[in-house]
Enzyme design. Structure first.
Site, short mmCIF file in Angstrom:
data_model
loop_
_atom_site.label_atom_id
_atom_site.label_comp_id
_atom_site.label_asym_id
_atom_site.label_seq_id
_atom_site.Cartn_x
_atom_site.Cartn_y
_atom_site.Cartn_z
N HIS A 260 8.01 -6.96 -3.85
CA HIS A 260 6.72 -7.45 -4.34
C HIS A 260 6.93 -8.82 -4.98
CE1 HIS A 260 4.20 -3.53 -4.50
NE2 HIS A 260 5.12 -3.46 -3.56
N CYS B 193 5.59 -5.33 1.60
CA CYS B 193 5.75 -3.89 1.38
C CYS B 193 5.24 -3.11 2.59
CB CYS B 193 5.05 -3.47 0.08
SG CYS B 193 5.54 -1.85 -0.53
N LEU B 194 4.17 -2.35 2.45
CA LEU B 194 3.63 -1.62 3.61
C LEU B 194 3.25 -2.58 4.72
CD1 LEU B 194 2.69 1.16 4.75
CD2 LEU B 194 0.42 0.60 3.85
N GLN C 273 6.25 -3.41 6.69
CA GLN C 273 6.63 -2.31 7.58
C GLN C 273 5.72 -2.23 8.79
OE1 GLN C 273 6.36 1.00 4.85
NE2 GLN C 273 7.87 0.11 3.46
N GLY D 106 0.82 -1.20 0.00
CA GLY D 106 0.00 0.00 0.00
C GLY D 106 0.85 1.25 0.00
N ASN E 255 8.76 -1.51 -4.91
CA ASN E 255 8.05 -0.23 -4.99
C ASN E 255 7.78 0.29 -3.59
OD1 ASN E 255 6.52 1.99 -5.63
ND2 ASN E 255 4.67 0.84 -6.09
N GLU F 66 4.97 -11.02 -5.93
CA GLU F 66 3.94 -11.48 -6.87
C GLU F 66 4.32 -11.21 -8.33
OE1 GLU F 66 3.37 -7.36 -7.35
OE2 GLU F 66 3.80 -8.55 -5.58
#
Length: 382
Positions: free
Chosen positions: A356, A272-273, A276, A244, A314, A358
């Protein structure tokens, strides 16, 4: 070249180019992405909310746009910056041009600028706030530049901005679709899914959900602000924390819920987010990166095996390695800047990965992380 668009950075740098897509102006954080393909998946990645994307590969748009290669229901990027927009798009799946796609989604773009110069500025000075706009009056460029500079400087920036609840779904839903196949596309719904996983949507990419379904997960996707109590009432075998946009630190609602799941010993996987947020819930801290990681060619080392994966990335924030408590073990590191890329909790069945896995777009080297998550679920269910 007839100048019909401008990109103005907060440091005063000005780029003159050709307008593509919608007209008007847009403000956001300007970042660069080194992917050679996958511009459609990049534009629709919710993690790019409030960001203007510069693609470093020079020719963007030559395979056109199709209805399948999207990672969400809309374009989240605030703008697109490219070097060259080919005159012809050619691919057997192409349905429209990139420029028409940007126009249909009201996204402003600029082409015919020196993206190498722009990337060097972002690399040396860090991600910059910027304003991209199309020109209506070519005789008054100086005043337009002044106006655009003021808009760029006025943008608050992503630090401290909670965008997860903005990019999230509005209500929970079931997801049972598998990955794309040439013959059937995304139409295949998978049955006989033995594991019930609740997926927090902080701006989830669809291919992440498909990868979980392919591994036997019946997904209940829930909004970002869903309470731990409501999730536990669903009796999940595991909990997934999605990617996100924005700063993870303001997401106190998510951090609080994840702390409960740690105490309950429920298997978790954060990307990712989500990675974190898992680290924050476990006692670590995060920090804003200079220019972040954006691309599909980032080497990451698995510390357990010493094998190197090429990964899709990203993110503009990262977990601070120096803040880790004893309950967090580092599992992966970036070979670009040695920043932390993966963690495992020693006091709970939970893992996190910054990239990522995926692979949409990107390589599939890190896909085995999904298998690791399934193994954690199996171990707890035994």
């Amino acid at each position: 070249m007839a100048v019909s668009a401008l990109l103005v950075l907060a440091d005063g740098s000005v780029f003159k180019g050709t307008a593509i897509g919608a007209t008007g102006s847009s403000v956001g954080e300007v970042v660069f992405n080194t992917s050679m393909t996958g511009y459609q998946e990049i534009l629709t990645d919710p993690s790019y909310a409030e960001q203007i994307i510069t693609l470093t590969y020079p020719h963007i748009g030559n395979t056109g746009i199709n209805s399948e290669d999207v990672e969400s229901d809309q374009v989240w990027a605030k703008g697109l910056v490219i070097r060259d927009l080919p005159l012809v798009a050619s691919n057997f799946r192409s349905q429209r041009s990139l420029s028409d796609y940007l126009l249909a989604n009201n996204v402003i773009g600029i082409a015919d600028i020196d993206t190498r110069r722009l990337t060097r500025i972002l690399r040396d000075k860090g991600a910059q706030n910027g304003c991209i706009l199309s020109l209506e009056n070519l005789s008054d460029i100086d005043s337009v530049i002044e106006k655009a500079l003021a808009q760029a400087k006025g943008f608050a920036g992503l630090k401290g901005m909670d965008l997860a609840k903005v990019a999230s779904c509005e209500k929970h839903y079931e997801f049972t679709h598998g990955i794309w196949h040439l013959e059937s596309g995304y139409d295949t719904q998978i049955t006989n899914l033995p594991y019930h996983v609740v997926a927090y949507d902080f701006g989830a990419k669809r291919n992440i959900l498909r990868m979980l379904v392919d591994r036997g997960c019946r997904l209940t996707v829930v909004p970002a602000q869903t309470s731990a109590k409501d999730v536990l009432a669903l009796k999940p075998d595991g909990i997934f924390l999605s990617n996100g946009p924005g700063d993870p630190q303001p997401c106190d609602y998510a951090i609080s819920a994840i702390k409960t799941f740690i105490d309950e010993q429920i298997p978790m996987f954060g990307i990712c987010l989500g990675h974190q947020l898992l680290a924050l819930a476990a006692g670590a801290s995060t920090q804003k990166m200079k220019f972040g990681h954006h691309g599909a060619n980032h080497p990451v080392k698995d510390l357990a095996t010493n094998r190197v994966m090429i990964t899709s990335q990203n993110h503009g924030f990262a977990v601070d390695e120096n803040s880790l408590p004893s309950t967090i073990k580092i599992t992966h590191v970036s070979l670009f800047d040695h920043s932390l890329q993966g963690i495992a909790l020693t006091n709970a069945p939970a893992i996190g990965f910054q990239g990522h896995p995926e692979a949409s777009p990107g390589p599939v080297d890190a896909a085995a992380l999904f298998d690791h998550f399934i193994d954690l679920i199996k171990q707890v269910k035994q």
